[in-house]
Enzyme design. Sequence first.
Site, short mmCIF file in Angstrom:
data_model
loop_
_atom_site.label_atom_id
_atom_site.label_comp_id
_atom_site.label_asym_id
_atom_site.label_seq_id
_atom_site.Cartn_x
_atom_site.Cartn_y
_atom_site.Cartn_z
N TRP A 1 156.25 72.13 48.56
CA TRP A 1 157.39 71.59 48.04
C TRP A 1 157.93 72.60 47.30
O TRP A 1 157.46 73.23 46.35
CB TRP A 1 157.31 70.21 47.23
N ASP A 31 149.57 65.59 43.53
CA ASP A 31 151.15 65.11 43.59
C ASP A 31 151.01 64.02 44.48
O ASP A 31 151.21 64.35 45.64
CB ASP A 31 151.91 66.43 43.95
N LYS A 47 160.45 57.46 46.32
CA LYS A 47 160.40 56.99 48.06
C LYS A 47 160.04 55.44 48.22
O LYS A 47 160.69 54.93 48.87
CB LYS A 47 159.72 57.93 48.71
#
Length: 470
Positions: A200, A281, A317
């Site tokens: 990311w 993460d 999300k």
Amino acid sequence: MRATYPTHRQTKIQLPAVSAHCFRMRSAVYQSVPCATSRPSVSQRVVRPLRASVPRSSIRAMAVSTKSASMLESVEMAPPDPILGISENFKKDTSPEKLNLGVGAYRTEELQPYVLEVVRKAEAAMLEKGENKEYLPIDGLGAFKACTANLLLGEGNPAIEEGRVATIQSLSGTGSLRVAAAFINRFMSGKTVYISNPTWGNHRNIFADAGVEWKYYKYFEPKTVGLDFAGMMEDIKAAPDGSVILLHGCAHNPTGIDPTKEQWEEICEVCRSKGHLPFFDVAYQGFATGSLEEDAYAPRLFVEKGLEIFVAQSYSKNLGLYGERVGALNVVSGSKEVATKVLSQLKRIARAMYSNPPVHGARIVAEVVGSKDMFDQWKGEMEMMAGRIKGVRQELHDYLVKLNPEKDWSFILRQIGMFSYTGMTEAQVGNMTDKHHIYMTKDGRISLAGLSSSKAEYLAKAIDDSVRNH
């Protein structure tokens, strides 16, 4: 006798000093000012100050000099954000065929933002309770902290029961990573954080901004559009003992390629033998496969094997709370005493960084997880969202196979989560945008959460054209 007052008074006004090249001030200038108690007569007209004759060139010179005196003159223009900038360009495009597959946010079949029904229900319950808007403690809402640790590690996990988990509510996943980066810089000085290549885009920014050195470990194999597990293991083994290894808990961003359970076992063993600190993460728990338990397999495994770990969590999300900025940093340590000290320092870092976290999103999470009915409804909605993404993934694959059966498109189905890493070059991505009005990141990542069934064939034709001709 009545006192008499003058009908006006003389007020001395001192003009500011002016440089000698403009003009020389010869004397003070006087202005006649009427008294408030008298009505001005013709003889009491205001005498305007004498105007000094200043050359226009001198005025312009002084203006230019003032303009260029900024202390911030040397600040350079920052480049636009590579992901959020895509949305800005998308908005400017007037084509009816345009698609925004750049930002990782869930969309409905009509390509509209989606607020989960369980979130609306939780907010209604919160409104009914008449909750206040007081500051939260530095480490966040207690009910949220308890449920987020349970969701991550499983209710009744020995690490939680023994008080070995330090949890601090933070500003979604990004804020949690940033607090951890500051902690690493302060208490693990000299340690390098190893991140996957690719990863990311904000990971690099977060650690660099905190003054923490980072390096890549191999992850992606372009030939197979799959995981380079041998290269990954080679680099983690070669890292100095006690390094920090950043791992994606599930649904790797940007590739959508995760290690198998057997491979996670090997990664865990290497980290244990090398004394590395695994840092997970976890941005998509429950959103990758539709199962909260399945998507938490890796961090739970590492804790079960006795490793100390860091975990950054996000509810952007899986609950659709993008704008609420709700997440957490969990530090699983070897003892309750260590966890207590770690939490005290995390709070100290957060206090200086943002003081305390926002309350609304944390209450939503606590409300949903704290109610069996709402919790079950949430799991159903996660399964629905994950299922829709799986569906368009399958459709895209099938259309590509029809268009170009000679090419192996199976990698699309092996990837999971929101994204597909297509392996397209920057030139091919440029064709996708310039010719087909499809917006995506330059590394070839597409967000399948932003694709509808009705647009799957259009996307497949654009990919086929770009791969064949560019």
